[in-house]
Structures are given as C-alpha cells and as structure tokens.
Design a protein around this motif. Structure first.
Motif, PDB file in Angstrom:
ATOM      1  N   THR A 109      13.298  24.445  22.832  1.00  0.00           N
ATOM      2  CA  THR A 109      12.747  23.354  22.169  1.00  0.00           C
ATOM      3  C   THR A 109      11.385  23.398  22.509  1.00  0.00           C
ATOM      4  OG1 THR A 109      13.262  21.368  23.545  1.00  0.00           O
ATOM      5  CG2 THR A 109      14.951  22.136  21.801  1.00  0.00           C
ATOM      6  N   PRO A 110      10.509  22.462  21.485  1.00  0.00           N
ATOM      7  CA  PRO A 110       9.259  22.262  22.012  1.00  0.00           C
ATOM      8  C   PRO A 110       8.901  21.579  23.175  1.00  0.00           C
ATOM      9  CG  PRO A 110       9.405  21.823  19.653  1.00  0.00           C
ATOM     10  CD  PRO A 110      10.855  22.082  20.179  1.00  0.00           C
ATOM     11  N   GLN A 111       9.896  20.710  23.651  1.00  0.00           N
ATOM     12  CA  GLN A 111       9.953  19.829  25.011  1.00  0.00           C
ATOM     13  C   GLN A 111      10.452  20.731  26.129  1.00  0.00           C
ATOM     14  OE1 GLN A 111      11.469  18.786  22.047  1.00  0.00           O
ATOM     15  NE2 GLN A 111      10.000  17.698  21.375  1.00  0.00           N
ATOM     16  N   GLY A 112      10.584  22.009  25.778  1.00  0.00           N
ATOM     17  CA  GLY A 112      11.196  22.978  26.897  1.00  0.00           C
ATOM     18  C   GLY A 112      12.510  23.055  27.196  1.00  0.00           C
ATOM     19  N   LEU A 113      13.318  22.266  26.639  1.00  0.00           N
ATOM     20  CA  LEU A 113      14.950  22.377  26.570  1.00  0.00           C
ATOM     21  C   LEU A 113      15.471  23.698  26.259  1.00  0.00           C
ATOM     22  CD1 LEU A 113      17.477  20.608  27.243  1.00  0.00           C
ATOM     23  CD2 LEU A 113      17.462  19.757  25.042  1.00  0.00           C
ATOM     24  N   ALA A 114      16.112  24.222  26.963  1.00  0.00           N
ATOM     25  CA  ALA A 114      17.031  25.454  26.619  1.00  0.00           C
ATOM     26  C   ALA A 114      18.285  25.001  25.852  1.00  0.00           C
ATOM     27  CB  ALA A 114      17.284  26.314  27.973  1.00  0.00           C
ATOM     28  N   VAL A 115      18.465  25.703  24.737  1.00  0.00           N
ATOM     29  CA  VAL A 115      19.640  25.412  23.859  1.00  0.00           C
ATOM     30  C   VAL A 115      20.246  26.998  23.568  1.00  0.00           C
ATOM     31  CG1 VAL A 115      20.564  24.661  21.698  1.00  0.00           C
ATOM     32  CG2 VAL A 115      18.451  23.297  23.032  1.00  0.00           C
ATOM     33  N   LEU A 116      21.664  26.826  23.821  1.00  0.00           N
ATOM     34  CA  LEU A 116      22.548  28.054  23.553  1.00  0.00           C
ATOM     35  C   LEU A 116      23.326  27.740  22.502  1.00  0.00           C
ATOM     36  CD1 LEU A 116      23.008  31.238  24.292  1.00  0.00           C
ATOM     37  CD2 LEU A 116      24.814  30.163  25.631  1.00  0.00           C
ATOM     38  N   LYS A 117      23.457  28.492  21.321  1.00  0.00           N
ATOM     39  CA  LYS A 117      24.642  28.092  20.505  1.00  0.00           C
ATOM     40  C   LYS A 117      24.946  29.680  19.988  1.00  0.00           C
ATOM     41  CE  LYS A 117      21.888  24.597  18.317  1.00  0.00           C
ATOM     42  NZ  LYS A 117      21.645  23.779  17.015  1.00  0.00           N
ATOM     43  N   PHE A 118      26.380  29.407  19.740  1.00  0.00           N
ATOM     44  CA  PHE A 118      27.391  30.655  19.295  1.00  0.00           C
ATOM     45  C   PHE A 118      28.494  29.862  18.649  1.00  0.00           C
ATOM     46  CE2 PHE A 118      28.543  29.639  23.810  1.00  0.00           C
ATOM     47  CZ  PHE A 118      29.879  29.711  23.648  1.00  0.00           C
ATOM     48  N   ARG A 119      29.300  30.855  17.906  1.00  0.00           N
ATOM     49  CA  ARG A 119      30.669  30.656  17.160  1.00  0.00           C
ATOM     50  C   ARG A 119      31.586  30.989  18.295  1.00  0.00           C
ATOM     51  NH1 ARG A 119      31.690  27.315  13.054  1.00  0.00           N
ATOM     52  NH2 ARG A 119      32.526  28.719  11.865  1.00  0.00           N
ATOM     53  N   ALA A 120      32.856  30.207  18.275  1.00  0.00           N
ATOM     54  CA  ALA A 120      34.129  30.599  19.000  1.00  0.00           C
ATOM     55  C   ALA A 120      35.108  30.588  18.165  1.00  0.00           C
ATOM     56  CB  ALA A 120      34.178  29.887  20.481  1.00  0.00           C
ATOM     57  N   VAL A 121      36.015  31.367  18.226  1.00  0.00           N
ATOM     58  CA  VAL A 121      37.293  31.429  17.338  1.00  0.00           C
ATOM     59  C   VAL A 121      38.528  31.367  18.346  1.00  0.00           C
ATOM     60  CG1 VAL A 121      37.300  33.915  17.344  1.00  0.00           C
ATOM     61  CG2 VAL A 121      38.616  32.363  15.541  1.00  0.00           C
ATOM     62  N   THR A 122      39.397  30.489  17.920  1.00  0.00           N
ATOM     63  CA  THR A 122      40.832  30.614  18.486  1.00  0.00           C
ATOM     64  C   THR A 122      41.639  31.119  17.479  1.00  0.00           C
ATOM     65  OG1 THR A 122      41.144  28.054  17.889  1.00  0.00           O
ATOM     66  CG2 THR A 122      40.227  28.615  20.142  1.00  0.00           C
ATOM     67  N   HIS A 123      42.706  31.921  18.052  1.00  0.00           N
ATOM     68  CA  HIS A 123      43.649  32.558  17.084  1.00  0.00           C
ATOM     69  C   HIS A 123      45.153  32.579  17.909  1.00  0.00           C
ATOM     70  CE1 HIS A 123      44.894  35.288  14.174  1.00  0.00           C
ATOM     71  NE2 HIS A 123      45.486  36.083  14.984  1.00  0.00           N
TER      72      HIS A 123
END
Length: 157
Positions: free
Chosen positions: A20-34
């Motif tokens: 982010t512009p404030q220097g915060l690391a953000v990780l995003k992904f999609r996870a699936v349960t089956h």
C-alpha cells in the motif's frame, strides 16, 4: 459479523503481493475446499461440495506467504471469516466468503516442508537448537546421521 475459522484448502490462484502507499504488505489469493464422500447406495465417490474463499494476509505474514506459497499448495488457514453480499456489474447480487488470515502454512498431510526463520522486528534471528540439544537419532542434523548444522550469518539482511 465475523467468526474465527480454521480450514484446510488448496490455493486456487497465484498469490499476489502488493504494498500500500503507507508501506503495508498485503497478500491475496483464492483458496478452495473440496469434499468427496462415498455414496452408500452405489459405493462410488461423489463430489459433496466446493467452497471458494478470498484470503488476505498482512505485514510479515504477507511477505513470508509470498515467499512460501504457490498455486496448488495444500494449506491450513486460521483467520477471521466474513460473509458479505455485493452487487455485480450486471445488477445481480453475489455472496463472498472472505478470510483475513492470522496464520497459514503447508498441510503436511500432502508433503514435507522446510522452515526458515526470518528476522524479528528487533532485528534478531531466533536460533534453532544446536544438534546436541536434539533428542532424535534420526534427525537430519544429528551427529548420528552425518548431517551438519548450517552456520548463519547474523549480519545478513
């Protein structure tokens, strides 16, 4: 409303790290349960449901996750679940299951993993025990297996 959950899932999309512009690391992904169950009438395995989750992680967890995880990995996620409604561009309503991860890691039912510690906020490295402190004769770093304990450069970033 949000609830604390633990799920076993497969990473369904490539994890994406942003800052982010404030220097915060953000990780995003999609996870699936089956889930699959054996049909008692036919004796055949059948699909019993699939759930998709949008997972986000922040700060050190985000950075370490980016270095450790990839699409297709089996993981265990602990975090805060929030179910929310949203409006699609076509005007229809959708439902999203979002998890803000507090912790995650590889599900060792499906493979092995190697853990590497990182520096703490104070700059210290938490050290692993010396081989002489390990009880198991079969540990890969014990003297009985001919392993060697790697030296660490404490000045490295």
């Amino acid at each position: 409303m949000s609830d604390l959950v633990t799920i076993r899932a497969v990473i369904g999309t490539e994890p994406q790290l942003s800052i982010t512009p404030q220097g915060l690391a953000v990780l995003k992904f999609r996870a699936v349960t089956h889930e699959r169950k054996k049909d008692p009438e036919t004796g055949q395995w059948v699909d019993a449901g699939t759930n998709w989750f949008s997972v986000s992680a922040f700060r050190g967890l985000a950075e370490n996750g980016m270095e450790s995880l990839e699409q297709g990995d089996h993981i265990v996620i602990i975090g805060k679940l929030q179910i929310r409604q949203f409006d699609r561009a076509d005007g229809s309503r959708g439902t999203s299951a979002d998890i803000e991860a507090f912790s995650f890691g590889h599900d060792l039912k499906f493979g092995t993993s190697h853990f590497t510690k990182v520096r703490t906020a104070s700059g210290d490295i938490e050290r692993s025990p010396h081989p002489s402190q390990i009880e198991s004769r079969n540990h890969p770093m014990s003297e009985n297996t001919g392993g060697s304990w790697p030296e660490r450069d404490t000045d490295a970033a």
